[in-house]
Motif scaffolding. Structure first.
Motif: not given
Length: 171
Positions: A8-19
């Motif tokens: 996660x970047x600053x302030x981001x709790x969760x990040x996922x890239x679906x491909x």
């Protein structure tokens, strides 16, 4: 699993890239095409030497058809979806293979993940909030959709519980 869970970047709790999953690498593609080309050329030459010269061209067309199919498949692999969750915002970014982008934003406190399963084992993912339904995760296979629904539902539950805990502590 073709989901890339990114830090996660600053302030981001969760990040996922679906491909979508592609099992053949670029080097694998080159090897397959070289193998098909060599086999088709040798077989075509055998027919050419026997006097069946039109068959030689059809072997070349077969290799060309396989090449075009792979190239179309790789082009479609450029499509992806990005799911980002921060304390006050959930953003779903859907990018097509041609690069067209659509961003949809939700309040993570209100959004729900619904897994639609059919008796034949298929599964679909839907985000629901305030009467709006958005289908996503179509790039994943059915088992990956089930897994991602569980993970995303857990993250959203954590966000809701942490936001309600912080709201209670301010009262």
């Amino acid at each position: 699993m073709p989901n890339s869970l990114l830090p996660p970047s600053a302030g981001t709790i969760f990040k996922a890239v679906l491909h979508p999953h592609r099992s053949l690498s670029k080097n694998g593609f080159l090897i397959v095409m070289l193998f098909l080309g060599v086999v088709s050329f040798i077989a075509g030459m055998a027919f050419l030497l026997m006097g069946a010269w039109p068959v030689f061209g059809f072997f070349g067309l077969d290799v060309l058809a396989v090449y075009v199919a792979f190239k179309l498949n790789y082009r479609d692999a450029k499509a992806h979806e990005i799911v980002e969750i921060s304390p006050g915002l959930m953003r779903l970014t859907q990018v097509t293979a041609k690069g067209a982008k659509q961003e949809i934003e939700f309040n993570p406190y209100w959004v729900r993940v619904r897994l639609d399963e059919t008796p034949d084992g298929r599964a679909g993912l839907v985000l629901i909030s305030h009467g709006r339904e958005v289908s996503f995760g179509n790039l994943l296979n059915h088992d990956e959709r089930r897994d991602f629904a569980r993970v995303l539902g857990g993250v959203l539950a954590d966000v809701r519980s942490s936001s309600s805990a912080s709201a209670q502590s301010t009262v």
